[in-house]
Design an enzyme around this catalytic site. Structure first.
Site, mmCIF file in Angstrom:
data_model
loop_
_atom_site.group_PDB
_atom_site.id
_atom_site.type_symbol
_atom_site.label_atom_id
_atom_site.label_comp_id
_atom_site.label_asym_id
_atom_site.label_seq_id
_atom_site.Cartn_x
_atom_site.Cartn_y
_atom_site.Cartn_z
ATOM 1 N N TYR A 1 84.959 44.766 24.148
ATOM 2 C CA TYR A 1 86.242 44.608 23.445
ATOM 3 C C TYR A 1 86.973 45.931 23.261
ATOM 4 C CZ TYR A 1 87.962 40.137 21.653
ATOM 5 O OH TYR A 1 88.565 38.919 21.510
ATOM 6 N N LYS B 1 70.572 41.589 25.066
ATOM 7 C CA LYS B 1 70.068 41.762 26.431
ATOM 8 C C LYS B 1 69.293 43.096 26.482
ATOM 9 C CE LYS B 1 70.050 40.135 30.607
ATOM 10 N NZ LYS B 1 68.988 39.231 30.938
ATOM 11 N N ASP C 1 69.966 35.361 27.902
ATOM 12 C CA ASP C 1 69.902 34.296 28.915
ATOM 13 C C ASP C 1 68.983 33.172 28.454
ATOM 14 O OD1 ASP C 1 68.439 36.695 29.299
ATOM 15 O OD2 ASP C 1 67.638 35.984 31.192
ATOM 16 N N ASP D 1 80.858 35.937 23.364
ATOM 17 C CA ASP D 1 81.962 35.256 24.041
ATOM 18 C C ASP D 1 81.424 34.061 24.839
ATOM 19 O OD1 ASP D 1 84.529 34.851 24.865
ATOM 20 O OD2 ASP D 1 84.522 36.403 26.398
#
Ligand code: NAD
Length: 391
Positions: free
Chosen positions: A149, A219, A259, A283
């Site tokens: 962002y 992640k 994931d 998002d």
């Protein structure tokens, strides 16, 4: 006499007649906002027998503002939201070409609204791709100011990217850029403060709602210092600030790789209550979760800074130009955002009434066209069904 909401000793103070600022919104904004306002007023009236009443004050933004003032986001609007703390908005048309890239992003940045909050729950009667959509009841806290962002990136072939790649190769001994001549480069900053204030908001929300579990989604297996930092600093914050709640079993903080999270929300959504995510992961997860309860067009959202008390509640869909002005739009996204706002104000009884009126309408198979297999109700007919539940 109406009063501005204020923050005193870290607590939001709302009188019985607070000023709430609203932006009608462009396109379907003019269909959904007047109807939503009627529902909020009726819910507040019913919940508090006339003891409480909102003093709605309109401020301009978007196309309506541009047409009237020549500005997409006038300073007066920002000043008013800064002073009055709480605002609710319909969708805004994005100016094409030059100027502001996105009005929503500009509002979030200007007020440092670091938490994008999206509660995702199933409403009986809504068509969902899942067998048991009712098992999904998850509130997302997505970081709103860092990560991608920040928009820090340079285009392949530019002088800037050549300089940066030279610096990385020669100063930082980084030889891993596979195609240095043709790479664009983006940078994602993720900080201790940015991560911890977001995780703190997520934990406070969970404790306030009597929920126990906050899951950090990241992640960190690939990016140890940014994504992994978010995880590490989140756990550290929980240990430092919420050790009593952790020890008493009132709070459980765990984590999951992004994931796997996207897999688990389909397979075992009941595992999650409140989730905290970095910007990009948040998002993806926001839209995936909204879609799995069939609610992509009716999901509510808010952008909040818990430290200053500033909060903008918003319809999450766009201006839907093809149905704008036709009295066909579904007002549920702005209505449910308003329910979040009432809850944020401490007016939970009114918030519950708004949500229950939607549950009642859906359970009687009353839907606007977007959720209906037939023609569906108009915006105002659907609103009348909601209002009838308050009688
Ligand atoms: P959109 O959300 O306006 O429309 C996508 C689809 O959903 C369309 O088929 C539309 O008819 C339908 N839809 C959206 N809201 C609906 C409602 N309340 N009731 C019934 N159907 C509804 O997205 P878009 O077409 O990509 O964008 C149109 C404009 O909106 C663009 O200018 C875009 O920049 C802007 N936009 C604003 C916001 C915001 O202000 N939060 C968000 C997304 C897009």
């Amino acid at each position: 006499m109406s009063d501005k909401p204020i923050v005193e000793n870290g607590q939001l103070q709302i009188t019985d007649n607070p000023i709430i600022v609203y932006i009608e919104g462009d396109g379907v904004g003019k269909d959904i906002w007047p109807n939503a306002q009627k529902v909020f007023d009726a819910a507040v009236l019913k919940a508090y027998n006339g003891q409480k009443k909102i003093d709605w004050q309109e401020v301009l933004a978007g196309k309506k503002s541009f047409d009237q003032t020549g500005q997409w986001l006038p300073d007066d609007t920002l000043i008013s939201i800064k002073e009055n703390l709480i605002a609710i908005k319909g969708p805004l048309e994005t100016p094409i070409g030059g100027g502001i890239r996105s009005l929503n992003v500009a509002l979030r940045q200007e007020l440092d609204l670091y938490a994008c909050v999206r509660p995702v729950r199933y409403f009986k009667g809504v068509i969902s791709p899942l067998k048991n959509p009712e098992n999904t009841d998850i509130t997302i806290f997505r970081e709103n100011t860092e990560d991608i962002y920040t928009g820090i990136e340079w285009e392949a072939g530019s002088n800037e990217v050549a300089k940066l790649i030279d610096f990385l190769q020669n100063e930082m001994q980084m030889q891993k850029i596979r195609f240095p001549e043709t790479s664009s480069i983006g940078i994602k900053p993720i900080s201790i403060e940015g991560s911890q204030r977001l995780v703190s908001s997520a934990i406070d929300y969970a404790l306030d709602k009597g929920l126990r579990k906050v899951t950090l989604v990241h992640k960190g297996n690939i990016q140890k210092f940014t994504e992994g930092g978010f995880r590490k600093w989140g756990y550290e914050l929980a240990q430092q600030e919420y050790s009593t709640e952790l020890a008493q079993g009132k709070l459980i903080v765990d984590d999951i790789i992004a994931d796997n999270f996207l897999q688990q929300i389909l397979l075992n959504p009941q595992r999650f209550e409140v989730v905290a995510l970095t910007n990009l992961n948040g998002d993806y997860a926001s839209d995936a979760l909204a879609a799995q309860v069939g609610g992509i067009g009716i999901s509510p959202g808010a952008n909040i800074n818990d430290q200053t008390g500033h909060a903008i509640f918003e319809a999450t869909h766009g201006t839907a130009p093809e149905i704008a002005g036709k009295n066909l739009a579904n007002p549920c996204s702005v209505l449910l955002s308003g329910a979040m706002m009432l809850s944020y104000m401490g007016w939970q009884e009114a918030a519950d009434l708004v949500e229950k009126s939607i549950e009642a309408a859906f359970s009687q198979s009353c839907f606007t066209a977007d959720l209906s297999e037939g023609d569906g109700l108009t915006t105002s007919q659907f609103t009348d069904v909601l209002l009838s539940t308050f009688k």
